[in-house]
Design an enzyme around this catalytic site. Structure first.
Site, PDB file in Angstrom:
ATOM      1  N   GLY A  55     -10.095 -13.706  -1.392  1.00  0.00           N
ATOM      2  CA  GLY A  55     -10.494 -12.684  -0.433  1.00  0.00           C
ATOM      3  C   GLY A  55     -10.277 -13.279   1.009  1.00  0.00           C
ATOM      4  N   CYS A  82      -8.426 -19.279  -5.489  1.00  0.00           N
ATOM      5  CA  CYS A  82      -8.497 -19.014  -3.879  1.00  0.00           C
ATOM      6  C   CYS A  82      -9.805 -19.025  -3.213  1.00  0.00           C
ATOM      7  CB  CYS A  82      -7.465 -18.227  -3.354  1.00  0.00           C
ATOM      8  SG  CYS A  82      -7.068 -18.427  -1.447  1.00  0.00           S
ATOM      9  N   TYR A  83     -10.134 -17.879  -2.723  1.00  0.00           N
ATOM     10  CA  TYR A  83     -11.546 -17.697  -2.142  1.00  0.00           C
ATOM     11  C   TYR A  83     -12.519 -17.904  -3.172  1.00  0.00           C
ATOM     12  CZ  TYR A  83     -15.603 -15.355   0.190  1.00  0.00           C
ATOM     13  OH  TYR A  83     -16.581 -15.046   0.570  1.00  0.00           O
ATOM     14  N   HIS A 169      -2.600 -19.151  -6.142  1.00  0.00           N
ATOM     15  CA  HIS A 169      -2.868 -17.922  -6.922  1.00  0.00           C
ATOM     16  C   HIS A 169      -1.675 -17.896  -8.155  1.00  0.00           C
ATOM     17  CE1 HIS A 169      -4.838 -15.669  -3.570  1.00  0.00           C
ATOM     18  NE2 HIS A 169      -4.336 -16.512  -2.830  1.00  0.00           N
ATOM     19  N   GLU A 171      -1.764 -15.649 -10.321  1.00  0.00           N
ATOM     20  CA  GLU A 171      -1.296 -14.231 -10.719  1.00  0.00           C
ATOM     21  C   GLU A 171       0.052 -13.725 -10.003  1.00  0.00           C
ATOM     22  OE1 GLU A 171      -3.504 -15.183  -8.685  1.00  0.00           O
ATOM     23  OE2 GLU A 171      -3.980 -13.974  -6.974  1.00  0.00           O
ATOM     24  N   SER A 223       3.069  17.331 -14.686  1.00  0.00           N
ATOM     25  CA  SER A 223       3.831  17.306 -13.106  1.00  0.00           C
ATOM     26  C   SER A 223       5.418  16.786 -13.546  1.00  0.00           C
ATOM     27  CB  SER A 223       3.094  16.442 -12.436  1.00  0.00           C
ATOM     28  OG  SER A 223       3.560  15.057 -12.792  1.00  0.00           O
ATOM     29  N   GLY A 224       5.728  16.301 -14.749  1.00  0.00           N
ATOM     30  CA  GLY A 224       6.870  16.195 -14.877  1.00  0.00           C
ATOM     31  C   GLY A 224       7.176  14.486 -14.848  1.00  0.00           C
ATOM     32  N   VAL A 226       5.899  10.609 -15.065  1.00  0.00           N
ATOM     33  CA  VAL A 226       5.748   9.727 -16.437  1.00  0.00           C
ATOM     34  C   VAL A 226       4.291   9.686 -16.933  1.00  0.00           C
ATOM     35  CG1 VAL A 226       5.781   7.326 -17.261  1.00  0.00           C
ATOM     36  CG2 VAL A 226       7.226   7.831 -15.531  1.00  0.00           C
ATOM     37  N   ASP A 227       3.283   9.684 -15.977  1.00  0.00           N
ATOM     38  CA  ASP A 227       1.878   9.616 -16.427  1.00  0.00           C
ATOM     39  C   ASP A 227       1.653  10.955 -17.126  1.00  0.00           C
ATOM     40  OD1 ASP A 227       2.009   7.402 -15.049  1.00  0.00           O
ATOM     41  OD2 ASP A 227       0.946   7.813 -13.202  1.00  0.00           O
ATOM     42  N   SER A 228       1.660  12.101 -16.490  1.00  0.00           N
ATOM     43  CA  SER A 228       1.307  13.409 -17.051  1.00  0.00           C
ATOM     44  C   SER A 228       1.979  13.694 -18.341  1.00  0.00           C
ATOM     45  CB  SER A 228       1.219  14.384 -16.235  1.00  0.00           C
ATOM     46  OG  SER A 228       2.609  14.802 -15.602  1.00  0.00           O
ATOM     47  N   SER A 229       3.292  13.255 -18.370  1.00  0.00           N
ATOM     48  CA  SER A 229       4.051  13.267 -19.505  1.00  0.00           C
ATOM     49  C   SER A 229       3.337  12.478 -20.787  1.00  0.00           C
ATOM     50  CB  SER A 229       5.576  12.819 -19.278  1.00  0.00           C
ATOM     51  OG  SER A 229       6.002  13.642 -18.261  1.00  0.00           O
ATOM     52  N   LYS A 370       0.440   0.959 -14.676  1.00  0.00           N
ATOM     53  CA  LYS A 370       1.803   1.920 -15.192  1.00  0.00           C
ATOM     54  C   LYS A 370       2.715   1.253 -16.102  1.00  0.00           C
ATOM     55  CE  LYS A 370       4.352   4.948 -12.994  1.00  0.00           C
ATOM     56  NZ  LYS A 370       3.720   6.275 -12.368  1.00  0.00           N
TER      57      LYS A 370
END
Ligand code: XMP
Length: 514
Positions: A55, A82-83, A169, A171, A223-224, A226-229, A370
């Site tokens: 944070g 960290c925080y 960190h 990550e 929409s064409g 990746v996600d909507s496909s 994603k």
């Protein structure tokens, strides 16, 4: 069977999503919640572990984000980062103070390999540090299990209570053994078996969608991208031709993209679904006329999208469900998840109009990052070329044209972008750069061409490398490639006389120009 869950409590750190993604890479499902989340709510979700993020503040300051002491008494393993680590010490009776030396960047850390957190980690390892404060005294019951030259407590544990605190960190990719440490926490200390896998996710989602939809009719906004496909294919698997996909050509897609999408999803394509293409370019351009402000453009495009769908739905008859390709970062970035500020309203979440003429919205990818969407896509047999397509924003070129959008500007940016992509492919860089595109700046400047003065637009080229789209670095495209792109754009795209390369990282910039 209940899915294993680890909760990331977000204290406003910039890496909150990265933490969640790394946990999921350990095949453990993970969600991000605000640090303000009620203790009862946390208990109800029955998490196998909690991770407290970094944070921006000092945990002893007046405006510090904090949590209740009882959180540490739930008996759930907790890892503070960290925080989060400092807060754990502060609340449990340790001391956190401003450090004499600020540690920032890659730092050698000596770890105690007897700690379960550091199993299979070498004794000396490089970690990513970013802190002003340090733990000057551990809380009672804790012991130090890592240190650096300047920081006596780089990690601490109270193994009996399964409480762990890490100053650095894990990550961030710069922490060499970071993934292993997180794996040790979620799979070892929390005892997760790793039941988060894409094949079962697809299978369960398909079943759940089938149950929910019954005999209902479903309309998918394709929409064409990746996600909507991926969402469309998942729906088509679940409900077959109860699904109608509407693909709106809003006139803001990349060059040739409309035909490419139709080739895959249309009647000649791979899938057995009802595909409708709506040519709505003029309608969108008319609505966008005079709009200059990015958020206003996003809202206009988002709303018009919904209106077009409503109209199509009415033509089909009753439509019960509307599918959207919303993914988890959209949810978090729109301020619906953790503590992040709203930077841009992604049109498929933040910009949704209040009135939508459908019974319900289905968002089958709402929980996925994603890379998980891509994995799910591959799992369902979608061609790799389509799945690994670089992301393209819902509002399309509307947010790659700075300021007002016109048909002429769209043509310029489409042509420039096609050249850029072609040359990146020719140079063998496709797939090696995260996201790249051309944008049209709102700047016109003086040039000279064939002995004549020109006063034309400047194109800006963008190419970034990013793991999570939350942070990004400008990619190092070889100068010869950039030169070739520049010369082709100037020669081939009417109305453009200057080409620039955007070097800005994110933060402070964003990936898109608007
Ligand atoms: P930014 O510009 O926010 O981009 O750094 C991060 C990622 O999100 C995409 N992006 C959008 N996607 N609607 C979308 O569906 C939007 O309004 C939008 N704005 C940005 C961007 O392409 C990048 O991959």
């Amino acid at each position: 069977m209940e899915r294993e869950l680890v909760i990331v409590l977000d204290f406003g750190g910039q890496y909150n999503q990265l933490v969640a993604r790394r946990v999921r890479e350990c095949n453990v499902y993970c969600e991000i919640y605000s640090y303000k989340t009620d203790l009862e709510k946390i208990k109800k979700m029955n998490p196998k572990g909690l991770i407290l993020t970094g944070g921006p503040n000092s945990c002893y300051g007046p405006d510090a984000q904090s949590c209740r002491k009882e959180l540490f008494e739930l008996g759930i393993p907790i890892l503070g980062l960290c925080y989060g680590a400092q807060l754990m010490m502060h609340i449990l009776g340790g001391k956190v103070e401003q450090a004499r030396v600020r540690e920032y960047g890659k730092t050698e850390v000596c770890v105690d390999t007897a700690s379960r957190l550091f199993g299979n980690v070498p004794e000396k390892t490089i970690c990513w540090m970013s802190h002003f404060d340090y733990i000057s005294r551990m809380a009672p019951g804790f012991r130090s299990v890592a240190h650096t030259a300047d920081c006596p407590v780089a990690a601490a544990e109270c193994a009996e209570k399964s409480l762990y605190a890490i100053q650095f960190h894990p990550e961030v990719l710069h922490t060499q053994e970071g993934s292993k440490m997180l794996y040790n926490f979620v799979r070892g200390i929390c005892g997760c078996t790793g039941d988060w896998k894409m094949d079962s996710f697809v299978e369960n989602s398909v079943k759940a969608i089938r149950n929910k939809v019954g005999n209902g009719k479903v309309l998918c906004a394709l929409s064409g991208g990746v996600d909507s496909s991926v969402a469309a294919v998942m729906l088509s698997k679940a409900v077959g031709n109860q699904l109608t996909c509407v693909f709106v050509d809003h006139g803001l897609l990349r060059k040739n993209e409309v035909d490419e999408v139709e080739a895959v999803f249309g009647s000649e394509g791979f899938y057995d679904l009802n595909f409708i293409r709506v040519n709505a370019q003029e309608r969108f351009y008319a609505k966008l006329a005079g709009a200059e402000e990015p958020e206003e453009k996003r809202k206009i495009i988002g709303e018009e999208f919904i209106r077009v769908f409503e109209e199509e739905a009415k033509k089909i008859g009753t439509v019960d469900f509307l599918v959207q390709g919303t993914i988890y970062p959209d949810v978090v970035e729109s301020g619906l998840g953790g503590e992040s500020a709203v930077i841009k309203s992604h049109h498929n979440v933040g910009g949704l109009p209040n009135f939508v003429d459908f019974k319900e919205i289905l968002e089958p990818l709402r929980d996925l990052f994603k890379d998980e969407v891509r994995k799910a896509g591959l799992e369902m047999g979608i061609p790799e070329k389509l799945v690994n397509r670089q992301p393209f924003p819902g509002p399309g070129l509307g947010i790659r044209i700075i300021g007002e959008v016109t048909a002429e500007k769209v043509k310029m940016v489409q042509d420039a972008d096609a050249i850029y992509r072609e040359e990146i492919a020719n140079a063998g860089l496709e797939g090696k750069v995260g996201q790249y595109f051309a944008g049209l700046t709102n700047m016109r400047s003086v040039g000279v061409m064939g002995d004549e003065r020109t006063y034309d637009y400047a194109v800006a080229l963008r190419a970034v490398n990013t793991v999570d789209f939350m942070t990004a670095e400008a990619a190092e495209i070889p100068f010869e490639v950039l030169q070739k792109v520049m010369s082709r754009i100037i020669n081939e795209v009417k109305g453009v006389n200057r080409v620039m390369y955007d070097l800005t990282s994110k933060p402070p910039g964003t990936i898109e120009f608007e």
